[in-house]
Design a protein around this motif. Structure first.
Motif, PDB file in Angstrom:
ATOM      1  N   LEU A  16      -6.027  14.535   4.264  1.00  0.00           N
ATOM      2  CA  LEU A  16      -5.598  13.204   4.680  1.00  0.00           C
ATOM      3  C   LEU A  16      -4.117  12.976   4.407  1.00  0.00           C
ATOM      4  CD1 LEU A  16      -8.539  11.021   3.355  1.00  0.00           C
ATOM      5  CD2 LEU A  16      -8.003  11.499   5.728  1.00  0.00           C
ATOM      6  N   LEU A  17      -3.668  13.403   3.245  1.00  0.00           N
ATOM      7  CA  LEU A  17      -2.267  13.192   2.880  1.00  0.00           C
ATOM      8  C   LEU A  17      -1.331  14.007   3.751  1.00  0.00           C
ATOM      9  CD1 LEU A  17      -2.553  12.994  -0.998  1.00  0.00           C
ATOM     10  CD2 LEU A  17      -2.340  11.108   0.640  1.00  0.00           C
ATOM     11  N   ILE A  18      -1.738  15.215   4.116  1.00  0.00           N
ATOM     12  CA  ILE A  18      -0.928  16.036   5.014  1.00  0.00           C
ATOM     13  C   ILE A  18      -0.820  15.342   6.370  1.00  0.00           C
ATOM     14  CG2 ILE A  18      -0.865  18.207   6.298  1.00  0.00           C
ATOM     15  CD1 ILE A  18      -2.055  19.526   3.719  1.00  0.00           C
ATOM     16  N   GLU A  19      -1.938  14.823   6.866  1.00  0.00           N
ATOM     17  CA  GLU A  19      -1.943  14.100   8.138  1.00  0.00           C
ATOM     18  C   GLU A  19      -1.165  12.791   8.027  1.00  0.00           C
ATOM     19  OE1 GLU A  19      -5.170  11.816  10.922  1.00  0.00           O
ATOM     20  OE2 GLU A  19      -5.835  13.637   9.909  1.00  0.00           O
ATOM     21  N   GLY A  28       7.641   4.640  10.694  1.00  0.00           N
ATOM     22  CA  GLY A  28       8.953   4.147  10.299  1.00  0.00           C
ATOM     23  C   GLY A  28       8.919   3.135   9.163  1.00  0.00           C
ATOM     24  N   PRO A  29      10.087   2.861   8.576  1.00  0.00           N
ATOM     25  CA  PRO A  29      10.213   1.980   7.422  1.00  0.00           C
ATOM     26  C   PRO A  29       9.651   0.583   7.676  1.00  0.00           C
ATOM     27  CG  PRO A  29      12.274   3.124   7.827  1.00  0.00           C
ATOM     28  CD  PRO A  29      11.375   3.420   8.993  1.00  0.00           C
ATOM     29  N   GLY A  30       8.924   0.077   6.683  1.00  0.00           N
ATOM     30  CA  GLY A  30       8.373  -1.260   6.744  1.00  0.00           C
ATOM     31  C   GLY A  30       7.004  -1.340   7.404  1.00  0.00           C
ATOM     32  N   ALA A  31       6.594  -0.290   8.084  1.00  0.00           N
ATOM     33  CA  ALA A  31       5.294  -0.305   8.758  1.00  0.00           C
ATOM     34  C   ALA A  31       4.161  -0.334   7.736  1.00  0.00           C
ATOM     35  CB  ALA A  31       5.143   0.916   9.658  1.00  0.00           C
ATOM     36  N   VAL A  32       3.098  -1.049   8.065  1.00  0.00           N
ATOM     37  CA  VAL A  32       1.903  -1.075   7.231  1.00  0.00           C
ATOM     38  C   VAL A  32       0.865  -0.172   7.893  1.00  0.00           C
ATOM     39  CG1 VAL A  32       0.005  -2.488   6.348  1.00  0.00           C
ATOM     40  CG2 VAL A  32       2.346  -3.362   6.299  1.00  0.00           C
ATOM     41  N   ILE A  33       0.364   0.770   7.113  1.00  0.00           N
ATOM     42  CA  ILE A  33      -0.638   1.708   7.605  1.00  0.00           C
ATOM     43  C   ILE A  33      -1.932   1.479   6.850  1.00  0.00           C
ATOM     44  CG2 ILE A  33      -1.279   4.151   7.805  1.00  0.00           C
ATOM     45  CD1 ILE A  33       1.698   4.809   8.017  1.00  0.00           C
ATOM     46  N   HIS A  34      -3.033   1.395   7.581  1.00  0.00           N
ATOM     47  CA  HIS A  34      -4.359   1.352   6.982  1.00  0.00           C
ATOM     48  C   HIS A  34      -4.980   2.726   7.152  1.00  0.00           C
ATOM     49  CE1 HIS A  34      -5.179  -3.264   7.109  1.00  0.00           C
ATOM     50  NE2 HIS A  34      -4.100  -2.944   6.421  1.00  0.00           N
ATOM     51  N   LEU A  35      -5.416   3.305   6.055  1.00  0.00           N
ATOM     52  CA  LEU A  35      -6.048   4.622   6.057  1.00  0.00           C
ATOM     53  C   LEU A  35      -7.524   4.460   5.729  1.00  0.00           C
ATOM     54  CD1 LEU A  35      -5.869   7.752   6.096  1.00  0.00           C
ATOM     55  CD2 LEU A  35      -5.376   7.624   3.650  1.00  0.00           C
ATOM     56  N   PRO A  43      -9.130   6.386  -3.638  1.00  0.00           N
ATOM     57  CA  PRO A  43      -8.556   5.268  -4.397  1.00  0.00           C
ATOM     58  C   PRO A  43      -7.666   5.697  -5.556  1.00  0.00           C
ATOM     59  CG  PRO A  43     -10.963   5.080  -4.280  1.00  0.00           C
ATOM     60  CD  PRO A  43     -10.576   6.379  -3.653  1.00  0.00           C
ATOM     61  N   VAL A  44      -7.756   6.953  -5.950  1.00  0.00           N
ATOM     62  CA  VAL A  44      -6.903   7.483  -7.012  1.00  0.00           C
ATOM     63  C   VAL A  44      -5.724   8.253  -6.407  1.00  0.00           C
ATOM     64  CG1 VAL A  44      -6.803   9.061  -8.979  1.00  0.00           C
ATOM     65  CG2 VAL A  44      -8.815   7.620  -8.633  1.00  0.00           C
ATOM     66  N   ASP A  45      -6.028   9.117  -5.430  1.00  0.00           N
ATOM     67  CA  ASP A  45      -5.002   9.985  -4.855  1.00  0.00           C
ATOM     68  C   ASP A  45      -3.963   9.240  -4.031  1.00  0.00           C
ATOM     69  OD1 ASP A  45      -6.208  12.129  -6.049  1.00  0.00           O
ATOM     70  OD2 ASP A  45      -6.991  13.019  -4.203  1.00  0.00           O
ATOM     71  N   LEU A  46      -4.383   8.261  -3.246  1.00  0.00           N
ATOM     72  CA  LEU A  46      -3.424   7.570  -2.386  1.00  0.00           C
ATOM     73  C   LEU A  46      -2.371   6.795  -3.181  1.00  0.00           C
ATOM     74  CD1 LEU A  46      -2.474   7.073   0.462  1.00  0.00           C
ATOM     75  CD2 LEU A  46      -4.054   5.146   0.592  1.00  0.00           C
ATOM     76  N   PRO A  47      -2.755   6.007  -4.204  1.00  0.00           N
ATOM     77  CA  PRO A  47      -1.701   5.338  -4.978  1.00  0.00           C
ATOM     78  C   PRO A  47      -0.789   6.331  -5.699  1.00  0.00           C
ATOM     79  CG  PRO A  47      -3.882   4.548  -5.654  1.00  0.00           C
ATOM     80  CD  PRO A  47      -4.082   5.582  -4.605  1.00  0.00           C
ATOM     81  N   ALA A  48      -1.357   7.447  -6.173  1.00  0.00           N
ATOM     82  CA  ALA A  48      -0.532   8.456  -6.850  1.00  0.00           C
ATOM     83  C   ALA A  48       0.463   9.077  -5.875  1.00  0.00           C
ATOM     84  CB  ALA A  48      -1.424   9.529  -7.469  1.00  0.00           C
ATOM     85  N   TRP A  49       0.010   9.366  -4.651  1.00  0.00           N
ATOM     86  CA  TRP A  49       0.888   9.953  -3.640  1.00  0.00           C
ATOM     87  C   TRP A  49       1.991   8.959  -3.264  1.00  0.00           C
ATOM     88  CZ3 TRP A  49       1.932   8.872   1.590  1.00  0.00           C
ATOM     89  CH2 TRP A  49       2.625   9.874   2.273  1.00  0.00           C
ATOM     90  N   ALA A  70      -4.425   0.413   2.188  1.00  0.00           N
ATOM     91  CA  ALA A  70      -3.188   0.061   2.878  1.00  0.00           C
ATOM     92  C   ALA A  70      -1.962   0.535   2.107  1.00  0.00           C
ATOM     93  CB  ALA A  70      -3.119  -1.454   3.070  1.00  0.00           C
ATOM     94  N   LEU A  71      -0.942   0.902   2.869  1.00  0.00           N
ATOM     95  CA  LEU A  71       0.351   1.243   2.279  1.00  0.00           C
ATOM     96  C   LEU A  71       1.459   0.759   3.200  1.00  0.00           C
ATOM     97  CD1 LEU A  71       1.979   4.069   3.507  1.00  0.00           C
ATOM     98  CD2 LEU A  71      -0.278   4.911   2.987  1.00  0.00           C
ATOM     99  N   ARG A  72       2.629   0.508   2.603  1.00  0.00           N
ATOM    100  CA  ARG A  72       3.817   0.143   3.374  1.00  0.00           C
ATOM    101  C   ARG A  72       4.804   1.302   3.281  1.00  0.00           C
ATOM    102  NH1 ARG A  72       5.089  -4.560   5.103  1.00  0.00           N
ATOM    103  NH2 ARG A  72       3.953  -5.660   3.491  1.00  0.00           N
ATOM    104  N   VAL A  73       5.308   1.710   4.434  1.00  0.00           N
ATOM    105  CA  VAL A  73       6.236   2.831   4.510  1.00  0.00           C
ATOM    106  C   VAL A  73       7.594   2.413   3.936  1.00  0.00           C
ATOM    107  CG1 VAL A  73       7.395   4.459   6.052  1.00  0.00           C
ATOM    108  CG2 VAL A  73       5.042   3.742   6.534  1.00  0.00           C
TER     109      VAL A  73
END
Length: 89
Positions: A16-19, A28-35, A43-49, A70-73
């Motif tokens: 998932l992280l590679i993708e 691009g910067p500021g975009a919000v992505i839902h994974l 829930p552990v790996d995504l915040p760490a990444w 969710a994350l913000r670029v």
């Protein structure tokens, strides 16, 4: 409302992280992505990444039918190695 939704299906977090790295570049910067991720490590790996790369982890998406995070670029972030998302390039 997300700018992009990535359905990770049953992929392991490392896949998932590679993708996700490619989607981050495109969004691009500021975009919000839902994974959407069913891997119990998400829930552990995504915040760490996000911490490693400089993106902002926004947390689990409330009310989602499947586990969604969710994350913000970030405008400026650290790249990771192509096949090793845990190693800064």
């Amino acid at each position: 409302m997300p700018d992009l939704v990535v359905d990770g299906g049953d992929k392991l977090c490392v896949q998932l992280l590679i993708e996700l790295r490619g989607h981050v570049r495109t969004a691009g910067p500021g975009a919000v992505i839902h994974l959407i991720a069913s891997d119990p490590a998400a829930p552990v790996d995504l915040p760490a990444w996000c911490h490693l790369t400089g993106h902002t982890y926004l947390g689990p998406v409330p009310g989602a039918e499947r586990p969604t995070y969710a994350l913000r670029v970030a405008g400026e972030s650290k790249e990771t190695e192509e096949a090793k998302p845990w190693h800064v390039a």
